[in-house]
Design a protein around this motif. Structure first.
Motif, PDB file in Angstrom:
ATOM      1  N   GLY A   8       0.751  -1.148  -0.005  1.00 16.79           N
ATOM      2  CA  GLY A   8      -0.076  -0.027   0.054  1.00 16.79           C
ATOM      3  C   GLY A   8       0.737   1.325  -0.153  1.00 16.79           C
ATOM      4  N   GLY A   9       2.342   1.249   0.116  1.00 20.30           N
ATOM      5  CA  GLY A   9       2.870   2.412   0.149  1.00 20.30           C
ATOM      6  C   GLY A   9       2.811   3.087  -1.231  1.00 20.30           C
ATOM      7  N   GLY A  10       3.543   4.213  -1.318  1.00 19.61           N
ATOM      8  CA  GLY A  10       3.561   4.752  -2.795  1.00 19.61           C
ATOM      9  C   GLY A  10       3.875   6.356  -2.428  1.00 19.61           C
ATOM     10  N   SER A  11       3.533   7.310  -3.456  1.00 19.19           N
ATOM     11  CA  SER A  11       4.031   8.742  -3.718  1.00 19.19           C
ATOM     12  C   SER A  11       2.660   9.427  -3.606  1.00 19.19           C
ATOM     13  CB  SER A  11       4.916   8.922  -4.448  1.00 19.19           C
ATOM     14  OG  SER A  11       6.353   8.261  -4.552  1.00 19.19           O
ATOM     15  N   VAL A  12       2.552  10.429  -2.794  1.00 17.89           N
ATOM     16  CA  VAL A  12       1.215  11.188  -2.925  1.00 17.89           C
ATOM     17  C   VAL A  12       1.823  12.360  -2.693  1.00 17.89           C
ATOM     18  CG1 VAL A  12      -0.368   9.349  -2.188  1.00 17.89           C
ATOM     19  CG2 VAL A  12       0.947  10.770  -0.465  1.00 17.89           C
ATOM     20  N   GLN A  13       0.899  13.475  -2.883  1.00 15.41           N
ATOM     21  CA  GLN A  13       1.283  15.043  -2.626  1.00 15.41           C
ATOM     22  C   GLN A  13       0.650  15.291  -1.209  1.00 15.41           C
ATOM     23  OE1 GLN A  13      -0.355  17.367  -5.578  1.00 15.41           O
ATOM     24  NE2 GLN A  13       1.327  17.426  -6.800  1.00 15.41           N
ATOM     25  N   ALA A  14       1.217  16.504  -0.649  1.00 14.15           N
ATOM     26  CA  ALA A  14       0.745  16.756   0.780  1.00 14.15           C
ATOM     27  C   ALA A  14      -0.842  16.830   0.906  1.00 14.15           C
ATOM     28  CB  ALA A  14       1.414  18.061   1.191  1.00 14.15           C
ATOM     29  N   GLY A  15      -1.595  16.263   1.867  1.00 15.33           N
ATOM     30  CA  GLY A  15      -2.811  16.206   1.849  1.00 15.33           C
ATOM     31  C   GLY A  15      -3.562  15.259   1.386  1.00 15.33           C
ATOM     32  N   GLY A  16      -2.794  14.173   0.832  1.00 10.70           N
ATOM     33  CA  GLY A  16      -3.171  13.153   0.089  1.00 10.70           C
ATOM     34  C   GLY A  16      -3.446  12.083   1.160  1.00 10.70           C
ATOM     35  N   SER A  17      -3.961  10.841   0.860  1.00 11.79           N
ATOM     36  CA  SER A  17      -4.056   9.709   1.671  1.00 11.79           C
ATOM     37  C   SER A  17      -3.553   8.561   1.020  1.00 11.79           C
ATOM     38  CB  SER A  17      -5.647   9.429   1.942  1.00 11.79           C
ATOM     39  OG  SER A  17      -6.446  10.536   2.604  1.00 11.79           O
ATOM     40  N   LEU A  18      -3.181   7.605   2.101  1.00  8.24           N
ATOM     41  CA  LEU A  18      -2.889   6.245   1.706  1.00  8.24           C
ATOM     42  C   LEU A  18      -3.245   5.300   2.945  1.00  8.24           C
ATOM     43  CD1 LEU A  18       1.057   6.594   0.424  1.00  8.24           C
ATOM     44  CD2 LEU A  18      -0.940   6.172  -0.932  1.00  8.24           C
ATOM     45  N   ARG A  19      -3.478   4.053   2.334  1.00  8.00           N
ATOM     46  CA  ARG A  19      -3.771   3.068   3.396  1.00  8.00           C
ATOM     47  C   ARG A  19      -2.790   1.880   3.192  1.00  8.00           C
ATOM     48  NH1 ARG A  19      -9.054  -0.740   4.314  1.00  8.00           N
ATOM     49  NH2 ARG A  19      -8.585  -1.931   2.514  1.00  8.00           N
ATOM     50  N   LEU A  20      -2.184   1.573   4.111  1.00  4.06           N
ATOM     51  CA  LEU A  20      -1.387   0.463   4.157  1.00  4.06           C
ATOM     52  C   LEU A  20      -1.935  -0.963   4.652  1.00  4.06           C
ATOM     53  CD1 LEU A  20       1.869   2.250   5.772  1.00  4.06           C
ATOM     54  CD2 LEU A  20       1.220   2.213   3.232  1.00  4.06           C
ATOM     55  N   SER A  21      -1.470  -1.812   4.355  1.00  2.00           N
ATOM     56  CA  SER A  21      -1.864  -3.277   4.705  1.00  2.00           C
ATOM     57  C   SER A  21      -0.756  -4.046   5.251  1.00  2.00           C
ATOM     58  CB  SER A  21      -2.673  -3.851   3.609  1.00  2.00           C
ATOM     59  OG  SER A  21      -3.975  -3.073   3.244  1.00  2.00           O
ATOM     60  N   CYS A  22      -1.011  -4.787   6.248  1.00  2.00           N
ATOM     61  CA  CYS A  22      -0.125  -5.687   6.784  1.00  2.00           C
ATOM     62  C   CYS A  22      -0.796  -6.965   6.870  1.00  2.00           C
ATOM     63  CB  CYS A  22       0.243  -5.292   8.024  1.00  2.00           C
ATOM     64  SG  CYS A  22       1.630  -6.547   8.867  1.00  2.00           S
ATOM     65  N   ALA A  23      -0.287  -8.033   6.221  1.00  2.00           N
ATOM     66  CA  ALA A  23      -1.080  -9.478   6.115  1.00  2.00           C
ATOM     67  C   ALA A  23      -0.235 -10.341   6.822  1.00  2.00           C
ATOM     68  CB  ALA A  23      -1.188 -10.172   4.740  1.00  2.00           C
ATOM     69  N   ALA A  24      -0.757 -11.185   7.987  1.00  2.00           N
ATOM     70  CA  ALA A  24      -0.193 -11.768   8.647  1.00  2.00           C
ATOM     71  C   ALA A  24      -0.511 -13.377   8.550  1.00  2.00           C
ATOM     72  CB  ALA A  24      -0.539 -11.572  10.305  1.00  2.00           C
ATOM     73  N   ASP A 114       8.166 -10.088  15.212  1.00  2.00           N
ATOM     74  CA  ASP A 114       8.178 -10.273  13.897  1.00  2.00           C
ATOM     75  C   ASP A 114       8.197  -8.954  13.209  1.00  2.00           C
ATOM     76  OD1 ASP A 114       6.684 -13.298  14.069  1.00  2.00           O
ATOM     77  OD2 ASP A 114       8.765 -13.039  14.060  1.00  2.00           O
ATOM     78  N   TRP A 115       8.818  -8.669  12.098  1.00  2.00           N
ATOM     79  CA  TRP A 115       8.723  -7.361  11.324  1.00  2.00           C
ATOM     80  C   TRP A 115       8.694  -7.752   9.841  1.00  2.00           C
ATOM     81  CZ3 TRP A 115       9.346  -2.450  13.352  1.00  2.00           C
ATOM     82  CH2 TRP A 115       9.658  -2.641  14.761  1.00  2.00           C
ATOM     83  N   GLY A 116       7.897  -6.873   9.093  1.00  2.91           N
ATOM     84  CA  GLY A 116       7.760  -7.098   7.703  1.00  2.91           C
ATOM     85  C   GLY A 116       8.949  -6.358   7.169  1.00  2.91           C
ATOM     86  N   GLN A 117       8.863  -6.490   5.533  1.00  8.54           N
ATOM     87  CA  GLN A 117      10.124  -5.813   4.892  1.00  8.54           C
ATOM     88  C   GLN A 117      10.121  -4.582   4.714  1.00  8.54           C
ATOM     89  OE1 GLN A 117      12.709  -7.686   3.894  1.00  8.54           O
ATOM     90  NE2 GLN A 117      11.896  -9.174   5.420  1.00  8.54           N
ATOM     91  N   GLY A 118       9.078  -3.899   4.912  1.00  9.50           N
ATOM     92  CA  GLY A 118       8.662  -2.399   4.653  1.00  9.50           C
ATOM     93  C   GLY A 118       8.155  -2.021   3.467  1.00  9.50           C
ATOM     94  N   THR A 119       7.469  -0.831   3.567  1.00 10.91           N
ATOM     95  CA  THR A 119       6.706  -0.366   2.381  1.00 10.91           C
ATOM     96  C   THR A 119       6.970   1.345   2.472  1.00 10.91           C
ATOM     97  OG1 THR A 119       4.746   0.009   0.989  1.00 10.91           O
ATOM     98  CG2 THR A 119       4.444  -0.002   3.322  1.00 10.91           C
ATOM     99  N   GLN A 120       7.463   1.780   1.226  1.00 12.73           N
ATOM    100  CA  GLN A 120       8.062   3.152   1.306  1.00 12.73           C
ATOM    101  C   GLN A 120       6.792   4.003   1.143  1.00 12.73           C
ATOM    102  OE1 GLN A 120      11.080   4.537   1.639  1.00 12.73           O
ATOM    103  NE2 GLN A 120      10.091   6.705   1.371  1.00 12.73           N
ATOM    104  N   VAL A 121       6.644   5.028   1.922  1.00 17.61           N
ATOM    105  CA  VAL A 121       5.680   6.097   1.791  1.00 17.61           C
ATOM    106  C   VAL A 121       6.459   7.670   1.432  1.00 17.61           C
ATOM    107  CG1 VAL A 121       3.877   7.528   2.774  1.00 17.61           C
ATOM    108  CG2 VAL A 121       3.926   4.977   3.137  1.00 17.61           C
ATOM    109  N   THR A 122       6.168   8.171   0.467  1.00 22.87           N
ATOM    110  CA  THR A 122       6.756   9.613   0.206  1.00 22.87           C
ATOM    111  C   THR A 122       5.825  10.497  -0.104  1.00 22.87           C
ATOM    112  OG1 THR A 122       8.708   8.285  -1.074  1.00 22.87           O
ATOM    113  CG2 THR A 122       8.432  10.559  -1.579  1.00 22.87           C
ATOM    114  N   VAL A 123       5.840  11.604   0.423  1.00 23.78           N
ATOM    115  CA  VAL A 123       4.931  12.541   0.523  1.00 23.78           C
ATOM    116  C   VAL A 123       5.611  13.868  -0.123  1.00 23.78           C
ATOM    117  CG1 VAL A 123       3.072  14.016   1.432  1.00 23.78           C
ATOM    118  CG2 VAL A 123       3.807  11.663   2.461  1.00 23.78           C
ATOM    119  N   SER A 124       5.171  14.578  -1.329  1.00 23.39           N
ATOM    120  CA  SER A 124       5.642  15.556  -1.505  1.00 23.39           C
ATOM    121  C   SER A 124       5.110  16.843  -1.324  1.00 23.39           C
ATOM    122  CB  SER A 124       5.917  15.417  -3.305  1.00 23.39           C
ATOM    123  OG  SER A 124       4.686  15.310  -3.668  1.00 23.39           O
TER     124      SER A 124
END
Length: 125
Positions: A8-24, A114-124
């Motif tokens: 669910g990570g990604g790049s968005v502009q300031a004020g935007g939204s993202l939803r991250l998911s973590c599946a176990a 336990d830890w996941g590998q991570g997902t990048q979130v970038t807000v411009s």
């Protein structure tokens, strides 16, 4: 074997939204959380949920903007991120532990097995 997979990570502009998911998978977790780490900074707790009691915890920096939740099967945890700011830019990690309690604050990385590998979130801006 990966027990936690983020998406669910990604790049968005300031004020935007993202939803991250973590599946176990393969493990029943009692505590699940989201951490983030920006370059040159320490990993910090963002939000956490006790999957049995549904108790929720948030860092002051994200209160009112982020929301952590779980699905009915308690196998996936979500982080809804609204009103994103450039300072939210980081690698986001899912962390979880099968025990309902740990001798650490919810925002301490030491409290999770336990830890996941991570997902990048970038807000411009």
């Amino acid at each position: 074997q990966e027990h936690l997979v983020e998406s669910g990570g990604g790049s968005v502009q300031a004020g935007g939204s993202l939803r991250l998911s973590c599946a176990a998978s393969g493990v029943t977790y009692k505590r699940m959380s989201w951490f983030r780490q920006a370059p040159g900074k320490e990993r910090e707790g963002v939000a956490a949920i006790n999957t049995s009691s549904d108790s929720l915890y948030y860092a002051d920096s994200v209160k009112g903007r982020f929301s952590i939740s779980q699905d009915r099967g308690q196998t996936t945890v979500y982080l809804q991120m609204n009103s994103l700011k450039p300072e939210d830019t980081a690698m986001y990690y899912c962390a979880a532990d099968p025990l309902p309690w740990a001798p650490y604050a919810w925002y301490s990385p030491l409290g999770y097995k336990d830890w996941g590998q991570g997902t990048q979130v970038t807000v411009s801006s």
